[in-house]
Design a protein around this motif. Structure first.
Motif, PDB file in Angstrom:
ATOM      1  N   LEU A  72       0.898  -1.346   0.013  1.00  4.67           N
ATOM      2  CA  LEU A  72       0.087   0.038  -0.062  1.00  4.67           C
ATOM      3  C   LEU A  72       0.832   1.302   0.058  1.00  4.67           C
ATOM      4  CD1 LEU A  72      -2.978   1.377   0.225  1.00  4.67           C
ATOM      5  CD2 LEU A  72      -2.618   1.048   2.671  1.00  4.67           C
ATOM      6  N   ALA A  73       2.023   1.499   0.801  1.00  3.47           N
ATOM      7  CA  ALA A  73       3.043   2.273   0.922  1.00  3.47           C
ATOM      8  C   ALA A  73       3.467   2.713  -0.664  1.00  3.47           C
ATOM      9  CB  ALA A  73       3.963   2.154   1.874  1.00  3.47           C
ATOM     10  N   LYS A  74       3.929   1.804  -1.275  1.00  5.59           N
ATOM     11  CA  LYS A  74       4.355   1.941  -2.691  1.00  5.59           C
ATOM     12  C   LYS A  74       3.377   2.475  -3.634  1.00  5.59           C
ATOM     13  CE  LYS A  74       8.255  -1.317  -2.834  1.00  5.59           C
ATOM     14  NZ  LYS A  74       8.975  -2.419  -3.395  1.00  5.59           N
ATOM     15  N   GLN A  75       2.082   1.842  -3.482  1.00  2.97           N
ATOM     16  CA  GLN A  75       1.046   2.459  -4.502  1.00  2.97           C
ATOM     17  C   GLN A  75       0.766   3.966  -3.980  1.00  2.97           C
ATOM     18  OE1 GLN A  75      -2.452  -0.146  -5.530  1.00  2.97           O
ATOM     19  NE2 GLN A  75      -1.628  -1.604  -4.045  1.00  2.97           N
ATOM     20  N   ILE A  76       0.735   4.350  -2.775  1.00  2.00           N
ATOM     21  CA  ILE A  76       0.280   5.778  -2.461  1.00  2.00           C
ATOM     22  C   ILE A  76       1.495   6.307  -2.935  1.00  2.00           C
ATOM     23  CG2 ILE A  76       0.098   7.226  -0.477  1.00  2.00           C
ATOM     24  CD1 ILE A  76      -2.461   5.250  -1.197  1.00  2.00           C
ATOM     25  N   THR A  77       2.959   6.018  -2.650  1.00  2.00           N
ATOM     26  CA  THR A  77       3.786   6.936  -3.268  1.00  2.00           C
ATOM     27  C   THR A  77       3.860   6.999  -4.713  1.00  2.00           C
ATOM     28  OG1 THR A  77       5.342   5.972  -1.509  1.00  2.00           O
ATOM     29  CG2 THR A  77       6.342   6.982  -3.260  1.00  2.00           C
ATOM     30  N   ALA A  78       3.639   5.928  -5.542  1.00  2.00           N
ATOM     31  CA  ALA A  78       3.521   6.019  -6.921  1.00  2.00           C
ATOM     32  C   ALA A  78       2.461   7.041  -7.361  1.00  2.00           C
ATOM     33  CB  ALA A  78       3.074   4.757  -7.607  1.00  2.00           C
ATOM     34  N   LEU A  79       1.063   6.963  -6.666  1.00  2.89           N
ATOM     35  CA  LEU A  79       0.123   7.907  -7.009  1.00  2.89           C
ATOM     36  C   LEU A  79       0.262   9.227  -6.475  1.00  2.89           C
ATOM     37  CD1 LEU A  79      -2.742   7.384  -8.253  1.00  2.89           C
ATOM     38  CD2 LEU A  79      -3.694   7.370  -5.739  1.00  2.89           C
ATOM     39  N   THR A  80       1.193   9.487  -5.481  1.00  4.93           N
ATOM     40  CA  THR A  80       1.374  10.912  -4.899  1.00  4.93           C
ATOM     41  C   THR A  80       2.257  11.674  -5.579  1.00  4.93           C
ATOM     42  OG1 THR A  80       2.159   9.998  -2.889  1.00  4.93           O
ATOM     43  CG2 THR A  80      -0.041  10.511  -2.642  1.00  4.93           C
ATOM     44  N   GLN A  81       3.062  10.986  -6.738  1.00  2.35           N
ATOM     45  CA  GLN A  81       4.295  11.842  -7.194  1.00  2.35           C
ATOM     46  C   GLN A  81       3.722  13.065  -7.792  1.00  2.35           C
ATOM     47  OE1 GLN A  81       5.823  10.043 -10.909  1.00  2.35           O
ATOM     48  NE2 GLN A  81       4.626   8.302 -10.472  1.00  2.35           N
ATOM     49  N   PRO A  82       4.349  14.188  -7.574  1.00  2.00           N
ATOM     50  CA  PRO A  82       3.877  15.350  -8.182  1.00  2.00           C
ATOM     51  C   PRO A  82       3.710  15.469  -9.568  1.00  2.00           C
ATOM     52  CG  PRO A  82       5.719  15.852  -6.729  1.00  2.00           C
ATOM     53  CD  PRO A  82       5.722  14.376  -6.802  1.00  2.00           C
ATOM     54  N   LYS A  83       4.449  14.734 -10.290  1.00  2.00           N
ATOM     55  CA  LYS A  83       4.043  14.959 -11.899  1.00  2.00           C
ATOM     56  C   LYS A  83       2.691  14.228 -12.243  1.00  2.00           C
ATOM     57  CE  LYS A  83       7.404  14.090 -14.757  1.00  2.00           C
ATOM     58  NZ  LYS A  83       8.416  13.324 -15.535  1.00  2.00           N
ATOM     59  N   LEU A  84       2.558  13.122 -11.542  1.00  2.07           N
ATOM     60  CA  LEU A  84       1.131  12.440 -11.905  1.00  2.07           C
ATOM     61  C   LEU A  84       0.015  13.129 -11.336  1.00  2.07           C
ATOM     62  CD1 LEU A  84      -0.232   9.786 -12.751  1.00  2.07           C
ATOM     63  CD2 LEU A  84       0.075   8.744 -10.340  1.00  2.07           C
ATOM     64  N   LEU A  85       0.243  13.821  -9.966  1.00  2.00           N
ATOM     65  CA  LEU A  85      -0.834  14.581  -9.693  1.00  2.00           C
ATOM     66  C   LEU A  85      -1.093  15.760 -10.641  1.00  2.00           C
ATOM     67  CD1 LEU A  85      -0.023  14.863  -5.844  1.00  2.00           C
ATOM     68  CD2 LEU A  85      -1.759  13.467  -6.908  1.00  2.00           C
ATOM     69  N   ILE A  86      -0.351  16.531 -11.097  1.00  2.00           N
ATOM     70  CA  ILE A  86      -0.473  17.520 -12.324  1.00  2.00           C
ATOM     71  C   ILE A  86      -1.132  16.888 -13.251  1.00  2.00           C
ATOM     72  CG2 ILE A  86       0.638  19.114 -13.816  1.00  2.00           C
ATOM     73  CD1 ILE A  86       2.977  19.300 -11.675  1.00  2.00           C
ATOM     74  N   TYR A  87      -0.964  15.630 -13.774  1.00  2.00           N
ATOM     75  CA  TYR A  87      -1.550  15.131 -14.950  1.00  2.00           C
ATOM     76  C   TYR A  87      -2.872  14.648 -14.674  1.00  2.00           C
ATOM     77  CZ  TYR A  87       2.063  15.174 -18.370  1.00  2.00           C
ATOM     78  OH  TYR A  87       3.089  15.364 -19.208  1.00  2.00           O
ATOM     79  N   LEU A  88      -3.315  14.332 -13.403  1.00  2.00           N
ATOM     80  CA  LEU A  88      -4.643  14.068 -13.070  1.00  2.00           C
ATOM     81  C   LEU A  88      -5.463  15.424 -13.031  1.00  2.00           C
ATOM     82  CD1 LEU A  88      -4.027  11.599 -10.102  1.00  2.00           C
ATOM     83  CD2 LEU A  88      -4.807  11.068 -12.163  1.00  2.00           C
ATOM     84  N   LEU A  89      -4.888  16.346 -12.502  1.00  2.00           N
ATOM     85  CA  LEU A  89      -5.496  17.756 -12.467  1.00  2.00           C
ATOM     86  C   LEU A  89      -5.803  18.352 -13.948  1.00  2.00           C
ATOM     87  CD1 LEU A  89      -6.571  20.538 -11.106  1.00  2.00           C
ATOM     88  CD2 LEU A  89      -4.036  21.080 -11.147  1.00  2.00           C
ATOM     89  N   ILE A  90      -4.904  17.904 -15.007  1.00  2.00           N
ATOM     90  CA  ILE A  90      -4.993  18.163 -16.388  1.00  2.00           C
ATOM     91  C   ILE A  90      -6.175  17.592 -16.759  1.00  2.00           C
ATOM     92  CG2 ILE A  90      -4.067  18.066 -18.538  1.00  2.00           C
ATOM     93  CD1 ILE A  90      -1.368  18.454 -17.109  1.00  2.00           C
ATOM     94  N   GLY A  91      -6.353  16.189 -16.320  1.00  2.00           N
ATOM     95  CA  GLY A  91      -7.337  15.371 -17.042  1.00  2.00           C
ATOM     96  C   GLY A  91      -8.858  16.014 -16.284  1.00  2.00           C
ATOM     97  N   ALA A  92      -8.849  16.244 -15.081  1.00  2.00           N
ATOM     98  CA  ALA A  92     -10.166  16.800 -14.359  1.00  2.00           C
ATOM     99  C   ALA A  92     -10.338  18.199 -15.047  1.00  2.00           C
ATOM    100  CB  ALA A  92      -9.599  17.062 -13.009  1.00  2.00           C
ATOM    101  N   LEU A  93      -9.429  18.898 -15.448  1.00  2.00           N
ATOM    102  CA  LEU A  93      -9.715  20.404 -16.011  1.00  2.00           C
ATOM    103  C   LEU A  93     -10.479  20.006 -17.441  1.00  2.00           C
ATOM    104  CD1 LEU A  93      -6.814  22.472 -15.106  1.00  2.00           C
ATOM    105  CD2 LEU A  93      -9.127  22.822 -14.536  1.00  2.00           C
ATOM    106  N   GLY A  94      -9.963  19.092 -18.183  1.00  2.00           N
ATOM    107  CA  GLY A  94     -10.645  18.692 -19.413  1.00  2.00           C
ATOM    108  C   GLY A  94     -11.954  18.386 -19.377  1.00  2.00           C
ATOM    109  N   ASN A  95     -12.221  17.439 -18.366  1.00  2.00           N
ATOM    110  CA  ASN A  95     -13.681  16.928 -18.076  1.00  2.00           C
ATOM    111  C   ASN A  95     -14.481  18.000 -17.599  1.00  2.00           C
ATOM    112  OD1 ASN A  95     -12.354  14.417 -18.741  1.00  2.00           O
ATOM    113  ND2 ASN A  95     -13.767  13.336 -17.502  1.00  2.00           N
ATOM    114  N   ALA A  96     -14.017  18.924 -16.839  1.00  2.00           N
ATOM    115  CA  ALA A  96     -14.786  19.999 -16.526  1.00  2.00           C
ATOM    116  C   ALA A  96     -15.062  20.871 -17.514  1.00  2.00           C
ATOM    117  CB  ALA A  96     -13.960  20.904 -15.163  1.00  2.00           C
ATOM    118  N   GLY A  97     -14.285  21.152 -18.488  1.00  2.33           N
ATOM    119  CA  GLY A  97     -14.763  21.960 -19.596  1.00  2.33           C
ATOM    120  C   GLY A  97     -15.689  21.261 -20.502  1.00  2.33           C
ATOM    121  N   LEU A  98     -15.400  19.982 -20.667  1.00  2.07           N
ATOM    122  CA  LEU A  98     -16.677  19.144 -21.072  1.00  2.07           C
ATOM    123  C   LEU A  98     -18.101  19.291 -20.838  1.00  2.07           C
ATOM    124  CD1 LEU A  98     -17.368  17.070 -23.468  1.00  2.07           C
ATOM    125  CD2 LEU A  98     -16.697  15.139 -21.781  1.00  2.07           C
TER     126      LEU A  98
END
Length: 400
Positions: free
Chosen positions: A205-231
């Motif tokens: 679980l610790a490795k999964q959370i670490t993988a998920l909380t890396q800054p670059k991935l979080l930024i891309y998740l935000l980018i995807g959320a913004l795209g869907n919000a616009g839609l």
């Protein structure tokens, strides 16, 4: 949660597009139908359950939030379950949720049923994307994901109009009954066609959370959320926009949505091929195209012909970006691709909910015809972030 080998120790044969992926497409079709059909039968639900239209609209918002919050948690809790078994357990839960919707005596029970169904959404697409991408050669991954996602897009062409027609003529409960039947068909397909898969040792679980909380991935998740919000800022209110601003007859909206769905399906397939060719350039180009199309829609919305053409192009571009974006997200979290893929759907559905809220705010405080340019602005913010990430990655590669 990684795909390994079949239990008979032979390698999974990696064909360009295995038939087994089509069973995932059927599941995606059923899930897409249950997510979007509510928009077409919302007035019927509100009238029958004696709630306001805005209160009934919370069924859409809470579904999106259920996906956003529940999917990553469910993916973590089920990581030890073999993928095939997990898929058909998810479809059983999906059938149960829609079955409860059919007999829901009041708004509260219907909301609970929708939340149950929402739990299956993100986890199904997250695990399904990992399975689909690992059944094909590396240079076909985005294409394989697009084949699975085609179920979601075809649901917009066939499933949603059909479900809306059933709901308007046989009652909204019949729509959910039809979706439950489609879920049963998908379940049978998964049981028969998805190969038995051996589970690799689960990542902690610790490795999964670490993988998920890396800054670059979080930024891309935000980018995807913004795209869907616009839609969803625009799409949630496409009916009143077309009727009140464009001036089309209400019965014609269904056929315009079918055309939108055709664009969505075309975009999904083309987007998969573009992403397999050039991943990040295609994502950036498509985000830019969506910004332009929504900006243009601000002016073309007043004429039926130009409005319909713009909606088709919008559907094509908006969904063309999704297969490549899904592959990009999974590539950033090699330790936990299923969780990252699920998180992408969670972020997207959070964007859906935010977009619906922003769209309502725009209608209340600006105007109905302001929706397209506000949607373009949200996607534009995502484009700026994505471009900054791409430039930074290129500089890192040059330095290395």
């Amino acid at each position: 949660m990684n795909l390994a080998h079949p239990m008979n120790s032979k390698q999974v044969r990696k064909e360009p597009f295995p038939v087994s992926i089509l069973s995932l497409t059927a599941g995606a079709f059923a899930i897409g139908m249950t997510e979007f059909v509510i928009m077409g039968i919302l007035p019927n639900v509100a009238t029958d359950l004696n709630v306001s239209l805005s209160t009934a609209g919370q069924l859409i918002t809470m579904y999106a939030l259920g996906v956003a919050v529940g999917a990553p948690i469910l993916t973590i809790l089920t990581q030890r379950i073999p993928q095939k078994k997990l898929l058909y357990l998810l479809m059983i839960l999906f059938i149960l949720g829609n079955g409860i919707s059919v007999f829901a005596p009041n708004y509260a029970i219907l909301m609970i049923a929708r939340m149950i169904t929402a739990l299956t959404h993100g986890t199904f697409f997250g695990v399904g994307a990992v399975i689909a991408s690992n059944l094909v050669p590396p240079n076909k991954r985005a294409g394989a994901v697009s084949i699975m996602m085609a179920g979601l897009t075809i649901a917009n062409i066939i499933g949603v109009p059909l479900g809306t027609f059933i709901g308007q003529n046989m009652g909204w409960r019949a729509s959910f009954a039809a979706i439950a039947i489609m879920g049963i068909v998908a379940l049978i397909g998964i049981i028969i066609f998805i190969p038995h898969l051996k589970q690799e040792k689960p990542v902690s679980l610790a490795k999964q959370i670490t993988a998920l909380t890396q800054p670059k991935l979080l930024i891309y998740l935000l980018i995807g959320a913004l795209g869907n919000a616009g839609l969803f800022t625009v799409f949630t209110y496409i009916n009143p926009l077309l009727v009140k601003i464009t001036g089309v007859a209400e019965h014609s909206v269904t056929w315009i949505l079918v055309l939108f769905g055709c664009g969505v399906t075309l975009g999904n397939i083309v987007g998969g091929k573009l992403a397999d060719w050039k991943l990040m350039p295609s994502i950036l180009g498509l985000y830019f195209s969506i910004c332009v199309i929504l900006t243009v829609f601000t002016f073309t919305v007043y004429n039926p012909i130009t409005s319909i053409l713009t909606i088709f192009l919008w559907g094509t571009a908006a969904f063309a970006v999704m297969p490549g974006f899904q592959v990009r997200i999974m590539s950033l979290a090699k330790e936990a691709p299923a969780l990252a893929s699920t998180a992408n759907h969670s972020a997207g559905n959070l964007g859906n909910a935010i977009g619906a809220f922003i769209g309502g705010w725009v209608i209340d405080y600006l105007s109905l015809n302001a929706l397209p340019w506000v949607g373009a602005l949200l996607v534009g913010i995502g484009l700026v972030l994505a471009t900054a990430c791409y430039i930074y990655e290129r500089k890192q590669q040059s330095a290395a």
